[in-house]
Scaffold this active site. Structure first.
Site, PDB file in Angstrom:
ATOM      1  N   GLU A   1      54.935  -4.136 -22.639  1.00  0.00           N
ATOM      2  CA  GLU A   1      54.901  -4.401 -21.165  1.00  0.00           C
ATOM      3  C   GLU A   1      56.367  -5.184 -20.765  1.00  0.00           C
ATOM      4  OE1 GLU A   1      53.509  -7.673 -17.705  1.00  0.00           O
ATOM      5  OE2 GLU A   1      51.733  -6.711 -19.168  1.00  0.00           O
TER       6      GLU A   1
ATOM      7  N   LYS B   1      52.248  -3.262 -14.146  1.00  0.00           N
ATOM      8  CA  LYS B   1      52.583  -2.769 -15.632  1.00  0.00           C
ATOM      9  C   LYS B   1      51.553  -3.067 -16.576  1.00  0.00           C
ATOM     10  CE  LYS B   1      55.746  -6.906 -15.319  1.00  0.00           C
ATOM     11  NZ  LYS B   1      55.863  -7.040 -13.895  1.00  0.00           N
ATOM     12  N   THR B   2      50.882  -4.492 -16.455  1.00  0.00           N
ATOM     13  CA  THR B   2      49.982  -4.700 -17.462  1.00  0.00           C
ATOM     14  C   THR B   2      48.726  -3.630 -17.480  1.00  0.00           C
ATOM     15  OG1 THR B   2      50.359  -6.972 -16.970  1.00  0.00           O
ATOM     16  CG2 THR B   2      48.369  -6.522 -17.961  1.00  0.00           C
TER      17      THR B   2
END
Length: 470
Positions: free
Chosen positions: A169, A125-126
């Protein structure tokens, strides 16, 4: 540890906001946004850092060390899940009856009126958030964003833009990703993790179903990850865009080349679009396809979207090179789950050439080490040539009897290529004796393992000649 009270009604006016642990990548990014919005921000942290210096320059008042006096005249407190309940600042705030917000609650309050793109998933996700932000900027947009890591090309993990669009995020580890008023949801995967919080795989997947179902506009979700497929099957009345290598994916990835920076093709609506990223790793081709699906779903032209994403240069603590000494390159990566470790080391393998990969693994959480010891051992033995296992980084957990890094090292089939060395200097010294010209050393973990890098580099410099082992 402190868990967020997701039922807390956040006041309309937070007044002076005090951040406990303000120097962390997530907290510092949120504090930066509060400052940009005109709020008075104070904070504390256990150590000085570049993030602390940057926030001070933006107007925050920050104290090093935790003490009740640091709360001062604050009207509200922002904390992280890593904070213990005996923290003196937290104790004083509760005694005063001040609103105590988990960082995700503070962020949700701040961005409540924006059009929100929320990126969730056990892994990726980052990077995916960074790709979306980079893509939007390349398309001439000016989004606000907060990411879990510093975006290399921007030098920050958060920024305040002029557009209504906000990219975040979203942390699923404690359920706080359900706080956001999400317009567009991206789910990179639903690989089992954080079962210490959820209690079961079923509850973990149910949280992702709720997260996706709450998205007002559309959902972008992996076509390849089994957990994500389970979630997709349970969604109703949603516009769904799938991405991945599966034949039926809406944005289908294929022709992936992993010799150096990853190249790939995405088929969208019957048309092929090809790109080469600036970063290695097969998993990053998949991440790029998810970001591409978000941008195209928002209405941007496919070719321009993929070209803009291709400018992404990585994020801090994602296969980040820290130095090369006598031909040995030392990288750091945030990977702390077997799937992430496999992705990081596979990416390293594509660019190491004839050199070897030496993994320096810091287990994260006692519960995760206990649950996944065999999976970590299998992954490290498969993808690394040599492995050094450090002591467990407990973070928010108390030690468990018998749970040490040895749980991982003892499960290697071939013990000749693994060493459990809990003391950092001993580990660094050992590395100096086994590393040789052309090797890649990769530190792995989401704790403080990156702090061993200077010791590794120093030991490499002090060792005149590398030996061989096993």
């Amino acid at each position: 540890m402190i868990k967020p009270d997701l039922t807390l009604i956040v006041p309309e006016d937070l007044g002076i906001v005090h951040f406990v642990g303000i120097g962390g990548s997530g907290m510092s990014g949120i504090a930066r946004l509060f400052l940009a919005a005109g709020h008075t921000v104070t904070g504390s942290d256990s150590r000085d850092s570049d993030n602390v210096h940057a926030l001070r320059e933006l107007g925050a008042t920050i104290t090093i060390g935790h003490d009740a006096a640091n709360v001062g005249d604050a009207d509200s407190l922002v904390v992280t899940g890593a904070l213990w309940q005996d923290n003196p600042e937290y104790v004083l705030a509760t005694e005063r009856g001040l609103p105590v917000l988990h960082r995700s609650q503070a962020l949700a309050w701040l961005i409540r009126s924006h059009r929100l793109v929320s990126v969730a998933g056990a892994h990726g996700k980052t990077t995916s958030t960074g790709m979306i932000v980079t893509g939007l900027l390349g398309l001439g947009q000016d989004p606000s964003f907060v990411n879990g890591g510093v975006i290399e090309s921007l030098g920050v993990s958060a920024g305040s833009g002029a557009d209504d669009l906000f990219v975040v995020e979203a942390d699923e580890s404690d359920g706080s990703f359900l706080l956001y008023n999400t317009g567009v949801a991206l789910i990179t995967n639903v690989d089992p993790d954080h079962l210490d919080h959820y209690g079961s795989l079923e509850a973990f997947e149910a949280a992702f179903v709720e997260f996706a179902q709450n998205a007002d506009e559309f959902v972008v979700v992996s076509s390849d990850d089994p957990g994500a497929v389970h979630v997709t099957a349970r969604l109703t009345d949603k516009r769904i865009i799938t991405f991945g290598e599966a034949e039926g994916a809406t944005a289908r990835v294929h022709s992936i080349g992993t010799s150096g920076p990853v190249s790939f093709t995405v088929t969208w609506d019957g048309v092929d679009y090809s790109a080469t990223l600036r970063i290695p790793g097969r998993h990053n081709a998949i991440n790029a396809a998810g970001a591409f699906a978000v941008l195209v779903g928002l209405g941007f032209e496919p070719a321009a979207s993929l070209a803009a994403i291709s400018a992404f240069g990585g994020t801090e603590r994602r296969f980040e090179l820290h130095g090369t000494v006598r031909g040995v390159s030392v990288y750091d990566d945030y990977a702390h789950h077997p799937t992430e470790v496999a992705a990081a080391l596979s990416a390293a393998r594509t660019v190491v050439g004839a050199g070897r990969i030496i993994a320096v693994h810091q287990p994260h959480l006692y519960s995760r080490t206990r649950l996944f010891a065999q999976e970590f051992a299998d992954t490290l033995e498969k993808y690394a040539d040599e492995t050094i296992v450090l002591a467990v980084y407990g973070a928010r957990e108390d030690p468990e009897p018998g749970v040490t890094g040895a749980l991982v090292s003892e499960r290697f089939q071939d013990p000749a290529h693994v060493a459990y060395i809990p003391e950092w200097q001993d580990a660094a010294d050992y590395l100096g004796t086994i590393a040789r010209d052309g090797d890649f050393v990769v530190t792995l973990g989401c704790g403080d393992v990156y702090r061993i890098v200077p010791q590794l580099l120093e030991s490499l410099a002090d060792e005149p000649a590398a030996g061989t082992r096993g």
